[in-house]
Design a protein around this motif. Structure first.
Motif, short mmCIF file in Angstrom:
data_model
loop_
_atom_site.label_atom_id
_atom_site.label_comp_id
_atom_site.label_asym_id
_atom_site.label_seq_id
_atom_site.Cartn_x
_atom_site.Cartn_y
_atom_site.Cartn_z
N ARG A 249 0.84 -1.21 0.00
CA ARG A 249 0.00 0.00 0.00
C ARG A 249 0.87 1.26 0.00
O ARG A 249 0.56 2.23 -0.70
CB ARG A 249 -0.93 -0.02 1.21
CG ARG A 249 -1.86 1.19 1.26
CD ARG A 249 -2.90 1.07 2.35
NE ARG A 249 -4.00 0.21 1.93
CZ ARG A 249 -4.33 -0.94 2.48
NH1 ARG A 249 -3.61 -1.41 3.49
NH2 ARG A 249 -5.35 -1.65 2.05
N SER A 250 1.96 1.22 0.76
CA SER A 250 2.85 2.40 0.79
C SER A 250 3.51 2.63 -0.57
O SER A 250 3.69 3.77 -1.00
CB SER A 250 3.91 2.23 1.88
OG SER A 250 4.85 1.23 1.53
N TRP A 251 3.85 1.54 -1.27
CA TRP A 251 4.45 1.69 -2.59
C TRP A 251 3.44 2.22 -3.59
O TRP A 251 3.78 3.01 -4.47
CB TRP A 251 5.01 0.34 -3.07
CG TRP A 251 6.24 -0.09 -2.31
CD1 TRP A 251 6.98 0.65 -1.45
CD2 TRP A 251 6.84 -1.38 -2.35
NE1 TRP A 251 8.03 -0.09 -0.95
CE2 TRP A 251 7.96 -1.34 -1.49
CE3 TRP A 251 6.55 -2.57 -3.03
CZ2 TRP A 251 8.79 -2.45 -1.30
CZ3 TRP A 251 7.37 -3.67 -2.84
CH2 TRP A 251 8.48 -3.61 -1.98
N ALA A 252 2.20 1.78 -3.49
CA ALA A 252 1.17 2.23 -4.42
C ALA A 252 0.88 3.72 -4.25
O ALA A 252 0.49 4.40 -5.21
CB ALA A 252 -0.11 1.42 -4.22
N ALA A 253 1.08 4.23 -3.05
CA ALA A 253 0.73 5.63 -2.76
C ALA A 253 1.81 6.62 -3.17
O ALA A 253 1.54 7.82 -3.30
CB ALA A 253 0.45 5.78 -1.26
N ARG A 254 3.02 6.17 -3.39
CA ARG A 254 4.09 7.13 -3.66
C ARG A 254 4.18 7.43 -5.15
O ARG A 254 3.84 6.59 -6.00
CB ARG A 254 5.42 6.60 -3.12
CG ARG A 254 5.97 5.40 -3.83
CD ARG A 254 7.20 4.85 -3.11
NE ARG A 254 7.80 3.76 -3.85
CZ ARG A 254 8.80 3.02 -3.41
NH1 ARG A 254 9.30 3.27 -2.20
NH2 ARG A 254 9.30 2.06 -4.15
N PRO A 255 4.65 8.60 -5.49
CA PRO A 255 4.74 8.98 -6.91
C PRO A 255 5.84 8.19 -7.62
O PRO A 255 6.83 7.78 -7.01
CB PRO A 255 5.08 10.47 -6.85
CG PRO A 255 5.72 10.67 -5.51
CD PRO A 255 5.06 9.71 -4.60
N ARG A 256 5.65 7.97 -8.91
CA ARG A 256 6.65 7.28 -9.71
C ARG A 256 7.86 8.18 -9.90
O ARG A 256 7.75 9.40 -9.95
CB ARG A 256 6.07 6.91 -11.09
CG ARG A 256 4.88 5.97 -11.02
CD ARG A 256 5.31 4.53 -10.87
NE ARG A 256 4.17 3.65 -10.72
CZ ARG A 256 3.52 3.09 -11.73
NH1 ARG A 256 3.88 3.34 -12.97
NH2 ARG A 256 2.51 2.28 -11.50
N ARG A 257 9.02 7.55 -10.04
CA ARG A 257 10.25 8.31 -10.30
C ARG A 257 11.04 7.61 -11.39
O ARG A 257 10.86 6.43 -11.66
CB ARG A 257 11.09 8.43 -9.02
CG ARG A 257 11.56 7.11 -8.46
CD ARG A 257 12.29 7.28 -7.14
NE ARG A 257 12.70 6.00 -6.59
CZ ARG A 257 13.84 5.38 -6.88
NH1 ARG A 257 14.69 5.95 -7.74
NH2 ARG A 257 14.15 4.22 -6.34
N ASP A 258 11.95 8.36 -12.01
CA ASP A 258 12.81 7.78 -13.02
C ASP A 258 13.88 6.93 -12.35
O ASP A 258 14.42 7.29 -11.30
CB ASP A 258 13.48 8.88 -13.84
CG ASP A 258 12.48 9.59 -14.74
OD1 ASP A 258 11.49 8.95 -15.11
OD2 ASP A 258 12.70 10.78 -15.05
N ALA A 259 14.21 5.81 -12.96
CA ALA A 259 15.25 4.93 -12.43
C ALA A 259 15.79 4.10 -13.59
O ALA A 259 15.13 3.92 -14.62
CB ALA A 259 14.69 4.02 -11.34
N ALA A 260 16.99 3.58 -13.41
CA ALA A 260 17.62 2.79 -14.46
C ALA A 260 16.90 1.45 -14.64
O ALA A 260 16.84 0.91 -15.74
CB ALA A 260 19.09 2.54 -14.13
N ARG A 261 16.33 0.92 -13.55
CA ARG A 261 15.65 -0.37 -13.61
C ARG A 261 14.30 -0.29 -12.88
O ARG A 261 14.17 0.51 -11.94
CB ARG A 261 16.52 -1.47 -12.96
CG ARG A 261 17.77 -1.81 -13.74
CD ARG A 261 18.66 -2.77 -12.98
NE ARG A 261 19.18 -2.17 -11.76
CZ ARG A 261 20.27 -1.43 -11.69
NH1 ARG A 261 20.96 -1.19 -12.79
NH2 ARG A 261 20.67 -0.90 -10.55
N ARG A 262 13.39 -1.10 -13.32
CA ARG A 262 12.06 -1.15 -12.70
C ARG A 262 11.69 -2.58 -12.37
O ARG A 262 11.88 -3.49 -13.19
CB ARG A 262 11.00 -0.54 -13.62
CG ARG A 262 11.12 0.94 -13.84
CD ARG A 262 10.10 1.46 -14.85
NE ARG A 262 10.32 0.86 -16.16
CZ ARG A 262 11.18 1.32 -17.06
NH1 ARG A 262 11.92 2.37 -16.79
NH2 ARG A 262 11.32 0.71 -18.23
N ILE A 263 11.16 -2.77 -11.16
CA ILE A 263 10.60 -4.06 -10.74
C ILE A 263 9.09 -3.89 -10.67
O ILE A 263 8.58 -3.03 -9.94
CB ILE A 263 11.15 -4.50 -9.38
CG1 ILE A 263 12.65 -4.80 -9.48
CG2 ILE A 263 10.40 -5.72 -8.85
CD1 ILE A 263 13.31 -5.06 -8.15
#
Length: 449
Positions: A249-263
């Motif tokens: 739930r905490s991950w769903a609530a935070r804004p997306r950010r740029d990163a080299a890799r995504r899980i």
């Protein structure tokens, strides 16, 4: 003097040996811990991710048992056609089989045999330097990978796919695997489950680790999570599951950010086909599922495809038959009564099982302790009948006569020294030797044989 063989030197085998030498009902018990590999510790050496130093340190506890005066480690001893269970029972008063569950479960979908489709077990064996592992390179040419399953092994392989070279360098990962992973171009890793987050088998500690990886963003989809009634109202969930839900739930609530890799953590998707393209894996086709109100899921008829060049299935382990022992293919275990092997429904004197081959691939490492104790209690209860026979010789003499050349404790210590020396030449800490020839050369060098 009672002499017992324990086949398998992973946690279940070592805990069985420990229980045998600590019990006081049958004095002067001696235990030979046999293993097909020249190295002890089973999945603690070959199944725990190399970046999990705390869990790998359990080897120190297992080492203490194997170094006990009445315990003897004999590696490189394979029970099979050349050394069948019947022969082993001639050499020892009793034999306890702790051979684990070496096979992986299949998905049973079209395309599962395509190049680029592997079990997570294969991938783990490769980066853990198991001498039977295939050096496929795995991630060469891969930009997107899919791990099917939502248990701790799936989390491990997902994390290893997203790790950077700098974080892997301090581990004991074999150099060839490190080089391949360091050159990896993987940018997206999908971990996919057919049910919801409240049915996932990963632990909260493992889950949280995904968010600690440098330059890596964890992506969850709120719409998928809320399909799960347990996610929407977690009050009735067990505490461990509720913690998982809180993390998601905490991950769903935070804004997306740029990163080299995504899980990407995905739920309520059931694999129906591994898609082919150019003669190898090109993606996975999933059917959207929905809760059925009974704790399971049902198909919705809606489909989605995730493009990928690597698929790792992580849907559980399964026991494999050991020639000469009875086996229940339905459960993937040896039939038993409180650890006593059953042949045709009748107890087979002197033969026992413990660990996953006894109960199936369930529980955590610590679960093997009570499992081993139950089996040892049965053996001790049977001791008046089992140990009354006279052994003709030290079992080691019988093994040598059968053409077996065991790697003893000094040989294993020589392997450890060789791995330390290898690491020094590479500017690293201890680095695992990944092949049979290298392991046996190091072990035999201890005796000059």
């Amino acid at each position: 003097m009672p002499h017992i063989a324990v086949v398998g030197s992973g946690p279940s085998g070592v805990y069985t040996a420990q229980s045998l030498v600590q019990q006081g009902s049958v004095p002067d018990v001696r235990v030979d811990v046999l293993d097909r590999l020249p190295c002890p510790y089973g999945l603690v050496r070959y199944g725990v991710a190399p970046d999990h130093e705390k869990i790998k340190s359990l080897q120190n506890n297992l080492r203490t048992v194997l170094h006990e005066d009445r315990v003897r480690f004999l590696g490189g001893v394979e029970v099979g056609p050349a050394l069948p269970p019947a022969k082993l029972l001639e050499l020892y008063h009793a034999v306890v089989y702790c051979v684990g569950a070496a096979a992986d479960r299949r998905l049973g979908v079209p395309g599962e045999e395509l190049p680029g489709s592997w079990s997570a077990t294969d991938f783990v064996a490769w980066y853990s330097a198991h001498p039977d592992a295939r050096d496929d390179g795995f991630v060469r040419g891969v930009r997107t990978a899919v791990a099917i399953g939502v248990g701790n092994v799936a989390v491990d392989v997902t994390r290893m796919l997203a790790r950077g070279a700098a974080e892997l360098l301090p581990t004991d990962m074999p150099q060839a695997a490190l080089d391949v992973l360091a050159a990896s171009e993987v940018r997206d890793v999908y971990m996919v489950g057919r049910r919801g987050p409240s049915q996932a088998r990963f632990t909260t500690k493992e889950l949280r680790e995904l968010a600690t990886l440098p330059d890596t963003e964890v992506v969850v989809e709120e719409g998928e999570l809320t399909l799960d009634p347990g996610y929407r109202d977690p009050v009735a969930l067990p505490a461990a599951v509720r913690r998982n839900v809180e993390v998601l739930r905490s991950w769903a609530a935070r804004p997306r950010r740029d990163a080299a890799r995504r899980i990407h953590l995905r739920f309520f998707l059931r694999p129906v086909e591994i898609v082919e393209g150019g003669g190898r894996v090109a993606g996975v086709r999933f059917e959207r599922t929905a809760p059925d109100g009974l704790g399971g899921v049902t198909g919705t008829g809606r489909h989605e495809e995730i493009g990928a060049q690597l698929v790792l299935r992580s849907v559980g382990y399964r026991g494999v038959p050991l020639e000469g022992l009875p086996f229940d293919p339905g459960s993937g275990t040896v039939p038993h009564l409180a650890g006593r092997v059953l042949r045709g429904g009748v107890v087979s004197p002197g033969e026992y099982v413990a660990g996953w081959i006894k109960r199936g691939p369930t529980g955590v490492i610590g679960t093997n302790r009570p499992c081993a104790k139950e089996t040892v209690a049965s053996l001790i209860e049977d001791a008046p009948a089992v140990v009354r026979k006279e052994l003709a010789q030290d079992p080691l003499t019988g093994l040598l006569a059968a053409g077996v050349r065991p790697v003893e404790w000094d040989g294993w210590r020589a392997i450890e020294r060789a791995e330390t020396a290898l690491g020094l030449t590479l500017g690293r800490g201890s680095v695992k030797i990944p092949d049979w020839a290298g392991l046996l050369d190091a072990a035999r060098g201890a005796s000059g044989a």
